[in-house]
Design an enzyme around this catalytic site. Structure first.
Site, PDB file in Angstrom:
ATOM      1  N   SER A   1       0.838  -1.195   0.000  1.00 46.45           N
ATOM      2  CA  SER A   1       0.000   0.000   0.000  1.00 46.45           C
ATOM      3  C   SER A   1       0.882   1.258   0.000  1.00 46.45           C
ATOM      4  CB  SER A   1      -0.957  -0.056   1.194  1.00 46.45           C
ATOM      5  OG  SER A   1      -1.988   0.881   1.066  1.00 46.45           O
TER       6      SER A   1
ATOM      7  N   ASP B   1      -9.080  -3.600  -5.479  1.00 50.15           N
ATOM      8  CA  ASP B   1      -9.037  -4.498  -4.310  1.00 50.15           C
ATOM      9  C   ASP B   1      -9.787  -3.914  -3.121  1.00 50.15           C
ATOM     10  OD1 ASP B   1      -7.401  -2.522  -3.279  1.00 50.15           O
ATOM     11  OD2 ASP B   1      -5.586  -3.744  -3.194  1.00 50.15           O
TER      12      ASP B   1
ATOM     13  N   HIS C   1      -7.391  -5.871  -0.432  1.00 53.96           N
ATOM     14  CA  HIS C   1      -6.232  -5.077  -0.037  1.00 53.96           C
ATOM     15  C   HIS C   1      -5.534  -5.611   1.204  1.00 53.96           C
ATOM     16  CE1 HIS C   1      -3.876  -1.446  -0.572  1.00 53.96           C
ATOM     17  NE2 HIS C   1      -3.948  -1.211   0.726  1.00 53.96           N
TER      18      HIS C   1
END
Length: 296
Positions: free
Chosen positions: A83, A241, A263
């Site tokens: 991320s 996601d 995610h």
């Protein structure tokens, strides 16, 4: 001990927003660090400011990289960022390519997140809803700091507004003007495999009805959150996601962008509760083997 993941340089794992090393006994990289170490890899999970800009986080990461190099005697590191950790790693590599052998983006918002854009529009910082969201994030971060048992460094600064802006498409576009290394020339394409001696890779997942909402994800609240967040996507509707779009994640050599992983699944969260047919730990093991074969 197997040596199939014994890369030339240490693997440094960089978490995303609200990231941590370990909450009491619970690790961010659930099952991943142990799987890599069993196969001969030297792995270091680091912590940077959970809520701050990618540049500030990147400067903190550079300090830790130099500490890791002194402790291990290695000449460089392989950075793997999840991320916002991908942007953090990209910054470090762009500033000090001499210290970094590779950067791998795992569900990184390399062109920004439509979820962050939605929150900026509907939860502006100068309105009640925005202030409430900011207070909630502050409380979550404070609680996580109390539970953190894996980090022993100095107190890390927090700037929630800077963190948010760093993840919007506008904020990341500005970041990319300064640090374009590894980015594709065309939307949805692949970027250069190597820039300034640093190799770039990426992989990501998308929500897939019948797969990512089945299996052990039925018991995982973060999957429900991702399915809710996915409704904010317009440009990559049905191709995200829950927090990052499929093509927005592209960087360098794209290993895959449609794994059946939300995610959180992509780093084997929560507690390894992932969807049907998903094997996130295997992706990390295979990538360590890929890095080893590349000589880094």
């Amino acid at each position: 001990m197997s040596q199939q993941c014994a890369t030339r340089y240490p693997l440094v794992l960089v978490p995303g927003m609200l990231g941590f090393i370990r909450l009491v006994l619970y690790p961010y990289w659930y099952g991943i660090v142990s799987a890599l170490r069993r196969r001969g890899a030297v792995v270091v999970a680091v912590k940077v400011s959970p809520l701050h800009s990618s540049e500030v986080r990147g400067e903190q990461l550079l300090v830790q990289i130099q500490d890791i190099l002194r402790q291990t005697g290695a000449g460089k590191v392989n950075l793997i960022g999840h991320s916002q950790g991908a942007l953090t790693a990209r910054y470090a590599a762009a500033r000090r390519p001499d210290l970094v052998a590779s950067v791998t983006s795992v569900a990184g918002p390399n062109h920004g997140s439509e979820l962050a854009d939605y929150l900026r529009i509907h939860y502006p910082s100068d309105r009640a809803k925005g202030r409430l969201l900011k207070a909630l994030l502050w409380l979550i971060n404070a609680l996580m700091n109390l539970l953190e048992t894996g980090y022993r460094g100095p107190k890390l600064p927090v700037d929630i507004q800077a963190s948010h802006e760093s993840l919007t498409t506008t904020g990341v576009a500005l970041f990319n003007e300064h640090y374009p290394q590894g980015l594709p020339d065309t939307w949805g394409g692949q970027g250069p495999e190597e820039v300034d001696g640093v190799r770039y890779y990426s992989w990501s997942g998308i929500l897939q009805p019948g797969r990512t909402d089945r299996g052990r994800n039925l018991f995982d609240g973060t999957n429900r959150s991702c399915r809710l967040f996915a409704r904010t996507f317009v440009r990559e509707a049905g191709q995200c996601d829950g927090m990052v779009g499929r093509f927005s994640s592209h960087l360098g050599t794209v290993i895959g962008d449609d794994y059946p992983l939300d995610h959180f699944d992509i780093v084997n969260q929560s507690l390894g509760l992932v969807g049907r047919g998903a094997e996130p730990v295997r992706l990390f093991v295979e990538h360590a083997q890929r890095l080893k074969a590349a000589g880094v």
